[in-house]
Write a protein that holds these residues in place. Structure first.
Motif, PDB file in Angstrom:
ATOM      1  N   SER A 317       0.837  -1.199   0.000  1.00  0.00           N
ATOM      2  CA  SER A 317       0.000   0.000   0.000  1.00  0.00           C
ATOM      3  C   SER A 317       0.875   1.254   0.000  1.00  0.00           C
ATOM      4  O   SER A 317       0.610   2.228  -0.726  1.00  0.00           O
ATOM      5  CB  SER A 317      -0.929   0.008   1.218  1.00  0.00           C
ATOM      6  OG  SER A 317      -1.829  -1.065   1.180  1.00  0.00           O
ATOM      7  N   ARG A 318       1.935   1.236   0.836  1.00  0.00           N
ATOM      8  CA  ARG A 318       2.833   2.398   0.893  1.00  0.00           C
ATOM      9  C   ARG A 318       3.547   2.591  -0.438  1.00  0.00           C
ATOM     10  O   ARG A 318       3.709   3.729  -0.905  1.00  0.00           O
ATOM     11  CB  ARG A 318       3.853   2.225   2.014  1.00  0.00           C
ATOM     12  CG  ARG A 318       4.702   3.485   2.234  1.00  0.00           C
ATOM     13  CD  ARG A 318       5.847   3.294   3.216  1.00  0.00           C
ATOM     14  NE  ARG A 318       5.485   2.463   4.340  1.00  0.00           N
ATOM     15  CZ  ARG A 318       6.044   1.284   4.597  1.00  0.00           C
ATOM     16  NH1 ARG A 318       6.958   0.797   3.803  1.00  0.00           N
ATOM     17  NH2 ARG A 318       5.675   0.586   5.653  1.00  0.00           N
ATOM     18  N   TRP A 319       3.972   1.480  -1.059  1.00  0.00           N
ATOM     19  CA  TRP A 319       4.648   1.606  -2.355  1.00  0.00           C
ATOM     20  C   TRP A 319       3.717   2.237  -3.397  1.00  0.00           C
ATOM     21  O   TRP A 319       4.132   3.131  -4.146  1.00  0.00           O
ATOM     22  CB  TRP A 319       5.125   0.233  -2.843  1.00  0.00           C
ATOM     23  CG  TRP A 319       5.844   0.336  -4.162  1.00  0.00           C
ATOM     24  CD1 TRP A 319       7.170   0.577  -4.359  1.00  0.00           C
ATOM     25  CD2 TRP A 319       5.252   0.237  -5.467  1.00  0.00           C
ATOM     26  NE1 TRP A 319       7.442   0.640  -5.702  1.00  0.00           N
ATOM     27  CE2 TRP A 319       6.289   0.437  -6.398  1.00  0.00           C
ATOM     28  CE3 TRP A 319       3.963   0.003  -5.924  1.00  0.00           C
ATOM     29  CZ2 TRP A 319       6.064   0.398  -7.777  1.00  0.00           C
ATOM     30  CZ3 TRP A 319       3.722  -0.034  -7.296  1.00  0.00           C
ATOM     31  CH2 TRP A 319       4.771   0.156  -8.214  1.00  0.00           C
ATOM     32  N   LEU A 320       2.479   1.759  -3.448  1.00  0.00           N
ATOM     33  CA  LEU A 320       1.523   2.326  -4.405  1.00  0.00           C
ATOM     34  C   LEU A 320       1.296   3.815  -4.121  1.00  0.00           C
ATOM     35  O   LEU A 320       1.238   4.635  -5.046  1.00  0.00           O
ATOM     36  CB  LEU A 320       0.201   1.565  -4.340  1.00  0.00           C
ATOM     37  CG  LEU A 320       0.186   0.192  -5.012  1.00  0.00           C
ATOM     38  CD1 LEU A 320      -1.054  -0.598  -4.599  1.00  0.00           C
ATOM     39  CD2 LEU A 320       0.241   0.336  -6.527  1.00  0.00           C
ATOM     40  N   GLU A 321       1.179   4.175  -2.849  1.00  0.00           N
ATOM     41  CA  GLU A 321       0.966   5.565  -2.470  1.00  0.00           C
ATOM     42  C   GLU A 321       2.117   6.455  -2.934  1.00  0.00           C
ATOM     43  O   GLU A 321       1.899   7.566  -3.426  1.00  0.00           O
ATOM     44  CB  GLU A 321       0.789   5.665  -0.956  1.00  0.00           C
ATOM     45  CG  GLU A 321       0.826   7.065  -0.382  1.00  0.00           C
ATOM     46  CD  GLU A 321      -0.350   7.920  -0.812  1.00  0.00           C
ATOM     47  OE1 GLU A 321      -0.268   9.145  -0.622  1.00  0.00           O
ATOM     48  OE2 GLU A 321      -1.344   7.377  -1.340  1.00  0.00           O
ATOM     49  N   GLU A 322       3.333   5.962  -2.808  1.00  0.00           N
ATOM     50  CA  GLU A 322       4.507   6.775  -3.125  1.00  0.00           C
ATOM     51  C   GLU A 322       4.977   6.636  -4.566  1.00  0.00           C
ATOM     52  O   GLU A 322       5.879   7.357  -4.996  1.00  0.00           O
ATOM     53  CB  GLU A 322       5.650   6.388  -2.179  1.00  0.00           C
ATOM     54  CG  GLU A 322       5.335   6.681  -0.708  1.00  0.00           C
ATOM     55  CD  GLU A 322       6.391   6.140   0.232  1.00  0.00           C
ATOM     56  OE1 GLU A 322       7.304   5.425  -0.249  1.00  0.00           O
ATOM     57  OE2 GLU A 322       6.309   6.415   1.438  1.00  0.00           O
ATOM     58  N   ASP A 341      -6.583  -0.628   3.304  1.00  0.00           N
ATOM     59  CA  ASP A 341      -5.615  -0.305   2.255  1.00  0.00           C
ATOM     60  C   ASP A 341      -5.882   1.083   1.664  1.00  0.00           C
ATOM     61  O   ASP A 341      -4.943   1.835   1.370  1.00  0.00           O
ATOM     62  CB  ASP A 341      -5.663  -1.363   1.154  1.00  0.00           C
ATOM     63  CG  ASP A 341      -5.109  -2.710   1.618  1.00  0.00           C
ATOM     64  OD1 ASP A 341      -4.364  -2.731   2.613  1.00  0.00           O
ATOM     65  OD2 ASP A 341      -5.434  -3.734   0.980  1.00  0.00           O
ATOM     66  N   MET A 345      -3.500   4.685   1.333  1.00  0.00           N
ATOM     67  CA  MET A 345      -3.193   5.243   0.010  1.00  0.00           C
ATOM     68  C   MET A 345      -4.063   6.470  -0.249  1.00  0.00           C
ATOM     69  O   MET A 345      -4.876   6.479  -1.189  1.00  0.00           O
ATOM     70  CB  MET A 345      -3.414   4.183  -1.085  1.00  0.00           C
ATOM     71  CG  MET A 345      -2.625   2.901  -0.911  1.00  0.00           C
ATOM     72  SD  MET A 345      -2.834   1.723  -2.270  1.00  0.00           S
ATOM     73  CE  MET A 345      -4.556   1.246  -2.046  1.00  0.00           C
ATOM     74  N   SER A 347      -3.607   9.271  -1.594  1.00  0.00           N
ATOM     75  CA  SER A 347      -3.449   9.957  -2.880  1.00  0.00           C
ATOM     76  C   SER A 347      -4.159   9.228  -4.016  1.00  0.00           C
ATOM     77  O   SER A 347      -4.354   9.794  -5.101  1.00  0.00           O
ATOM     78  CB  SER A 347      -1.964  10.114  -3.226  1.00  0.00           C
ATOM     79  OG  SER A 347      -1.310  10.929  -2.289  1.00  0.00           O
ATOM     80  N   LEU A 348      -4.511   7.968  -3.779  1.00  0.00           N
ATOM     81  CA  LEU A 348      -5.227   7.186  -4.781  1.00  0.00           C
ATOM     82  C   LEU A 348      -6.694   7.128  -4.362  1.00  0.00           C
ATOM     83  O   LEU A 348      -7.081   6.356  -3.486  1.00  0.00           O
ATOM     84  CB  LEU A 348      -4.627   5.782  -4.901  1.00  0.00           C
ATOM     85  CG  LEU A 348      -3.250   5.734  -5.581  1.00  0.00           C
ATOM     86  CD1 LEU A 348      -2.534   4.425  -5.291  1.00  0.00           C
ATOM     87  CD2 LEU A 348      -3.391   5.950  -7.089  1.00  0.00           C
ATOM     88  N   ARG A 373      -5.150   8.738  -9.068  1.00  0.00           N
ATOM     89  CA  ARG A 373      -4.277   9.593  -8.272  1.00  0.00           C
ATOM     90  C   ARG A 373      -4.788  11.022  -8.286  1.00  0.00           C
ATOM     91  O   ARG A 373      -5.080  11.588  -9.345  1.00  0.00           O
ATOM     92  CB  ARG A 373      -2.844   9.539  -8.786  1.00  0.00           C
ATOM     93  CG  ARG A 373      -1.842  10.239  -7.850  1.00  0.00           C
ATOM     94  CD  ARG A 373      -0.426   9.896  -8.195  1.00  0.00           C
ATOM     95  NE  ARG A 373      -0.105   8.471  -8.046  1.00  0.00           N
ATOM     96  CZ  ARG A 373       0.186   7.903  -6.880  1.00  0.00           C
ATOM     97  NH1 ARG A 373       0.150   8.614  -5.764  1.00  0.00           N
ATOM     98  NH2 ARG A 373       0.460   6.605  -6.841  1.00  0.00           N
TER      99      ARG A 373
END
Length: 374
Positions: A317-322, A341, A345, A347-348, A373
């Motif tokens: 989840s953090r990877w997708l957010e960043e 999740d 996230m 920003s998504l 996003r």
């Protein structure tokens, strides 16, 4: 839908049995909206409905009773077999096969496993029907000892079930509450069950996962494909891809699609399907979804995720957010983990969502969400 086993208090798996189907569907829609919370910019599409009965394409039948008079279904609290061959959830094709399989158990002398005594051999029968009516049967055994008898009598079974294509023995020597073990012994020349959805042929190996509701699964893939085609990304990842359902549907000329899955059998199936369909733009690899994403040098334009009930987890989840990923198509079978999740996230943002009633007569459902996003 009326169920005599439910009415007799023999099986209570269908917790919503007795409620009208519109009531069930409305309650599920209310539940998912409550769990995800009020979102002014989220557009809910009309739910995808299912037949109330005859929709399950896979049966996980615990074998009880005796070799001469086996029961196929579940065990009660005392370990006694409850026969559920007439369960209305299963497709007519599966129901027609149960009686033949019960006779085969008797013919081959396959002693049902006695949980209390920890004796016997045959624990479960796992039966899957394809959209074309073909069958896969798996015998879950305590040891390899009965395999020779299964092989001996298999020609008769193949004659009695002309649509039977794949037969295997799965070994589960441990005494624990799981459905199957790690080792699989293939007993037929054909290795995969062809699962034809929306004009796409997918291959299902014995230990691979496939959605249990064929009609709703087809709708799930169509909806995801419609969103992806509308966005027209040049690159797509399908994480937790299984046998490649989302990846194969989303593949298109000029769009590189990569599926990632921990199961080698599933990846082999997906690769075969892509080759047969001439989809050179779709490739698959064995790996952990989180480890793959964290180690990748570049991110795609769109990611499809279909995680297990626990969800994506903190790291992915953090990877997708960043990341630079612009859109995520998230297919979830547990709205609680989906909500967690989404909170990780921010920003998504969920823009579109659709409930798909994969499991009528129960409180479970699938929800497909398109994230964008901000």
């Amino acid at each position: 839908m009326h169920c005599s086993s439910f009415a007799a208090d023999l099986c209570r798996s269908c917790t919503l049995m007795g409620q009208s189907y519109p009531e069930q569907l409305a309650a599920k829609q209310r539940h998912v909206e409550q769990v995800l919370g009020p979102r002014a910019d989220l557009d809910w599409l009309a739910p995808v409905t299912s037949p109330e009965s005859g929709f399950r394409n896979k049966a996980k039948m615990v074998v009880g009773g005796t070799a001469l008079q086996p029961t196929l279904g579940i065990l009660d609290a005392t370990g006694r077999g409850i026969d559920l061959r007439d369960c209305g959830l299963y497709t007519p094709g599966l129901q027609a096969a149960f009686g033949v399989l019960a006779h085969f158990v008797a013919r081959a002398g396959l002693t049902p496993y006695d949980v209390a005594r920890r004796s016997g051999e045959l624990k479960n029968l796992l039966v899957t029907e394809s959209p074309d009516g073909e069958l896969m049967v798996r015998f879950v055994l305590r040891s390899q000892e009965p395999v020779a008898r299964i092989r001996k009598h298999l020609p008769v079974l193949l004659g009695e079930l002309p649509h039977l294509r794949v037969v295997s023995a799965n070994l589960l020597p441990e005494h624990k509450a799981v459905v199957e073990g790690e080792r699989e012994i293939l007993l037929t020349e054909q290795e995969t069950l062809r699962m034809r959805l929306n004009g796409i042929d997918m291959h299902l190996r014995p230990q691979s996962f496939f959605q249990t509701n064929t009609e709703v699964a087809a709708a799930l893939y169509r909806q995801a494909t419609a969103w992806v085609d509308e966005l027209a990304p040049s690159s797509v990842w399908d994480l937790y891809c299984g046998v490649g359902g989302f990846a194969l549907h989303c593949a298109a000329p000029g769009r590189a699609v990569l599926g990632v899955e921990t199961s080698r059998e599933a990846v082999a199936s997906a690769t075969l399907s892509a080759h047969e369909a001439g989809l050179s733009c779709a490739t698959f690899q064995v790996g952990d979804a989180t480890a793959f994403a964290l180690g990748a040098p570049h991110a795609p334009g769109l990611v499809v995720v279909n995680p297990p009930r626990r969800g994506l987890g903190e790291e992915l989840s953090r990877w997708l957010e960043e990341s630079s990923v612009e859109h995520v198509v998230y297919s979830s079978c547990h709205s609680g983990s989906l909500a967690r999740d989404l909170a990780a996230m921010p920003s998504l943002r969920p823009r579109r969502a659709r409930l798909l009633d994969m499991f009528p007569q129960t409180s479970h459902y699938e929800v497909l969400t398109l994230l964008e996003r901000a």
